[in-house]
Design an enzyme around this catalytic site. Structure first.
Site, PDB file in Angstrom:
ATOM      1  N   HIS A  99      -4.801   0.626  -2.071  1.00  0.00           N
ATOM      2  CA  HIS A  99      -4.683  -0.606  -1.279  1.00  0.00           C
ATOM      3  C   HIS A  99      -3.832  -0.353  -0.019  1.00  0.00           C
ATOM      4  CE1 HIS A  99      -3.952  -4.935  -0.484  1.00  0.00           C
ATOM      5  NE2 HIS A  99      -2.751  -4.497  -0.137  1.00  0.00           N
ATOM      6  N   GLU A 100      -2.708   0.331  -0.200  1.00  0.00           N
ATOM      7  CA  GLU A 100      -1.841   0.619   0.965  1.00  0.00           C
ATOM      8  C   GLU A 100      -2.559   1.556   1.940  1.00  0.00           C
ATOM      9  OE1 GLU A 100       0.423  -1.340   1.303  1.00  0.00           O
ATOM     10  OE2 GLU A 100       0.762  -1.995  -0.761  1.00  0.00           O
ATOM     11  N   HIS A 103      -4.618  -0.385   4.233  1.00  0.00           N
ATOM     12  CA  HIS A 103      -3.903  -0.904   5.414  1.00  0.00           C
ATOM     13  C   HIS A 103      -3.790   0.169   6.503  1.00  0.00           C
ATOM     14  CE1 HIS A 103      -2.939  -4.786   3.834  1.00  0.00           C
ATOM     15  NE2 HIS A 103      -2.175  -4.334   2.853  1.00  0.00           N
ATOM     16  N   HIS A 107      -5.228  -0.032  10.303  1.00  0.00           N
ATOM     17  CA  HIS A 107      -4.414   0.274  11.484  1.00  0.00           C
ATOM     18  C   HIS A 107      -5.132   1.293  12.369  1.00  0.00           C
ATOM     19  CE1 HIS A 107      -0.243   1.511  13.217  1.00  0.00           C
ATOM     20  NE2 HIS A 107      -0.836   0.601  13.961  1.00  0.00           N
TER      21      HIS A 107
HETATM   22 ZN   LIG Z   1      -1.387  -5.274   1.208  1.00  0.00          ZN
END
Ligand SMILES: [Zn+2]
Length: 231
Positions: A99-100, A103, A107
């Site tokens: 999940h990270e 991100h 980005h």
């Molecule tokens: Zn998150």
């Protein structure tokens, strides 16, 4: 000072909602951090695989202390995982790391809602300060009318921030689910279902935060509109 019973109900409802959502995250995490991913990868290794497969080479993956303190730091391009997930080989660890990494991909791809959210951090922090200052006696200094206006605008800013957070979080989770399958980081079936439960519970906390912010904003907006009508 008399507390409006409607406001009291909103406070009780939103507190209960967020407590329930965070309890679900903790209980699902506890359960699935004991289920080992057959790929044998740690959270850090899983995140590294995803970044590599996405052509991202400038993001550092680092461990940190504290449970569920995982996040992606766009300013320093760092993917921060709590030690349990960094070193852990569970489906929960791999899922959260993925999940990270989602991100980090957002980005790298200049995903618009992430950039909008990043741009809104400053004004949302200020809105939080205004709410705190007003709450701790500031409303008696500026008068009830101006305080109500400031509360409404500030809670409106906070609500919009929580709203823009939703696509950012749901998209990161969707990317995570897809990539762990494609890269075989978590195997289909029970493993993937367990991971999904952890990620879906986490996503629900953002829905709870948005609903709380929305109710609080609408309450103040209604009072503001009613007070205008009385004038
Ligand atoms: Zn998150």
């Amino acid at each position: 000072m008399v507390i409006d019973p409607t406001y009291l109900m909103i406070i009780i409802a939103t507190t209960a909602l967020s407590a329930w959502a965070s309890w679900r995250v903790k209980s699902n995490f506890q359960r699935y951090s004991t289920v080992r991913a057959s790929s044998g990868l740690t959270g850090a290794q899983a995140a590294a695989r995803i970044l590599q497969a996405s052509g991202i080479r400038d993001v550092q993956i680092v461990p940190t202390q504290g449970t569920l303190s995982d996040h992606y730091d766009p300013m320093n391009k760092r993917l921060v995982l709590c030690e349990e997930n960094y070193y852990g080989q569970s489906v929960a660890a791999v899922g959260i790391a993925a999940h990270e990494a989602g991100h980090a991909i957002q980005h790298a791809k200049a995903y618009a809602p992430l950039h909008l959210r990043m741009a809104a951090v400053g004004i949302t922090t200020k809105a939080g300060w205004i709410v705190s200052i007003l709450g701790f006696g500031g409303m008696f200094l500026v008068g009830a009318k101006l305080a109500l206006l400031l509360f409404t605008v500030s809670f409106g800013v906070i609500m919009l921030f929580q709203l823009i957070t939703l696509p950012v979080e749901f998209d990161a989770t969707a990317r995570a689910k897809r990539l762990v399958g494609e890269l075989n980081l978590v195997y289909p079936g029970a493993e993937q279902q367990g991971m999904n439960k952890v990620l879906d519970a986490a996503a629900l906390t953002y829905v709870a935060a948005f609903l709380s912010a929305l109710l609080t904003f609408l309450y103040h907006l209604m009072h503001l509109l009613n007070s205008d009508r009385r004038d």
